[in-house]
Design a protein around this motif. Sequence first.
Motif, PDB file in Angstrom:
ATOM      1  N   GLN A   1      -3.148  -5.579  -2.964  1.00 43.56           N
ATOM      2  CA  GLN A   1      -4.167  -4.976  -2.116  1.00 43.56           C
ATOM      3  C   GLN A   1      -5.542  -5.566  -2.404  1.00 43.56           C
ATOM      4  O   GLN A   1      -6.283  -5.921  -1.478  1.00 43.56           O
ATOM      5  N   SER A   2      -5.886  -5.682  -3.670  1.00 45.82           N
ATOM      6  CA  SER A   2      -7.207  -6.209  -4.040  1.00 45.82           C
ATOM      7  C   SER A   2      -7.383  -7.646  -3.569  1.00 45.82           C
ATOM      8  O   SER A   2      -8.437  -8.015  -3.034  1.00 45.82           O
TER       9      SER A   2
ATOM     10  N   SER B   1      -5.793  -9.148  -1.102  1.00 43.37           N
ATOM     11  CA  SER B   1      -5.812  -9.223   0.363  1.00 43.37           C
ATOM     12  C   SER B   1      -7.107  -8.662   0.954  1.00 43.37           C
ATOM     13  O   SER B   1      -7.484  -9.029   2.064  1.00 43.37           O
ATOM     14  N   TYR B   2      -7.800  -7.776   0.226  1.00 40.41           N
ATOM     15  CA  TYR B   2      -9.059  -7.228   0.728  1.00 40.41           C
ATOM     16  C   TYR B   2     -10.215  -8.223   0.614  1.00 40.41           C
ATOM     17  O   TYR B   2     -11.145  -8.192   1.415  1.00 40.41           O
TER      18      TYR B   2
ATOM     19  N   HIS C   1     -12.177 -10.248   3.450  1.00 42.82           N
ATOM     20  CA  HIS C   1     -12.995  -9.478   4.397  1.00 42.82           C
ATOM     21  C   HIS C   1     -14.470  -9.529   4.027  1.00 42.82           C
ATOM     22  O   HIS C   1     -15.334  -9.452   4.900  1.00 42.82           O
TER      23      HIS C   1
ATOM     24  N   GLY D   1      -5.851  -7.713   5.093  1.00 41.35           N
ATOM     25  CA  GLY D   1      -5.880  -6.741   4.003  1.00 41.35           C
ATOM     26  C   GLY D   1      -6.742  -5.537   4.311  1.00 41.35           C
ATOM     27  O   GLY D   1      -6.352  -4.385   4.078  1.00 41.35           O
ATOM     28  N   TRP D   2      -7.929  -5.798   4.846  1.00 39.76           N
ATOM     29  CA  TRP D   2      -8.856  -4.708   5.159  1.00 39.76           C
ATOM     30  C   TRP D   2      -8.292  -3.802   6.247  1.00 39.76           C
ATOM     31  O   TRP D   2      -8.396  -2.573   6.162  1.00 39.76           O
ATOM     32  N   SER D   3      -7.694  -4.384   7.268  1.00 36.13           N
ATOM     33  CA  SER D   3      -7.148  -3.583   8.367  1.00 36.13           C
ATOM     34  C   SER D   3      -5.938  -2.763   7.944  1.00 36.13           C
ATOM     35  O   SER D   3      -5.628  -1.748   8.580  1.00 36.13           O
ATOM     36  N   SER D   4      -5.258  -3.187   6.885  1.00 39.16           N
ATOM     37  CA  SER D   4      -4.066  -2.450   6.441  1.00 39.16           C
ATOM     38  C   SER D   4      -4.417  -1.125   5.773  1.00 39.16           C
ATOM     39  O   SER D   4      -3.533  -0.285   5.580  1.00 39.16           O
ATOM     40  N   ILE D   5      -5.691  -0.922   5.415  1.00 39.02           N
ATOM     41  CA  ILE D   5      -6.090   0.311   4.726  1.00 39.02           C
ATOM     42  C   ILE D   5      -5.765   1.533   5.586  1.00 39.02           C
ATOM     43  O   ILE D   5      -5.271   2.550   5.092  1.00 39.02           O
TER      44      ILE D   5
END
Length: 329
Positions: free
Chosen positions: A139-140, A142-143, A146, A203-207
């Motif tokens: 997660q980190s 992939s974020y 952004h 990554g950001w959109s997956s939140i």
Amino acid sequence: MAKEGNRLDANRITETLPPGAARANAATRTGLGKRFRESRFLLLLVLPCIVYFILFHYVPMFGIAISFQKYNLFKGIWHSEWVGFHYYEMFFSNPDFFKLLRNTFLLGLYRIVFGFPAPIVLALLLNELRSAVFRRLVQSVSYLPHFISNVVVVSMIIVFLSPSGGLVNRLIEMVGFEPVNWLMSPDWFRTIYVGSGIWQGVGWSSIIYLAALTAIDPHLYEAAEMDGAGRFRKMFHISLPGIMQTVVVLLILDIGHVLGIGFEKVFLLYNPATYETADIISTYVYRVGLVQGNYSYAAAIDLFTGVVNLAFLLGANYVSRKLGENSLW
């Protein structure tokens, strides 16, 4: 005396109402007042957001008027000459109109077709990971893209795709092929734009989808496991249907921005050799509006784009409501 008269009038009106209606009105006023008092701190928190939208989104809408004027910077909006739909006709009769519309629409369409499912897939896969440490690491990582500016991203693209010494072309040469001048080829522009956009935003959109997955009842997974369902069956029959409402709402919003392609990244990536596929409405507005100073023409084009986006949004919402009963309103 005036205040006393107003109170008397209000009392008379209240007396003329049926007892039940009077009590309901009083209860409503009391309930609203209580809710405002209880939520006063939350309202204070949202106040800056409301002020922002009023100042930077609603107040500037008054500037739409210049799209119907031969706007003169020194005369201002109030004294500029009105020309009606002249600039709209000018844009529709422009030889580049269909090329600009096609390029913008295709970039928006490819962004939805290839970019929209990517965070959904990532969220579903992350949800299936057993190791919490590895999940947080993924997660980190992939974020992070952004938070990288478009200038840096485009600089990285130019370095990696350089025909002389770029990493991608070196790998191509290692397997025996000739290097490709990616950024000078119109056929590759859309692939580069959409692919880099997916890398930046997946990554950001997956939140949002990860948050929606946490709201699914864990007992559903336990029941499915007792019935012999594997991880992929649970993913397709529980996880995906559980976030489908969120998916539909975000898809409608994305369709409403199909022509809202950002200016910065395209402007940094394109060049005269790729105008055929890279020149879009926002870059054209930049050239005629800011470079040439034709503000009325640029405002007319932007208003046209906004109307088309609104039509797409309303259409997508209508179709979604008719087919699946999930919609924005």
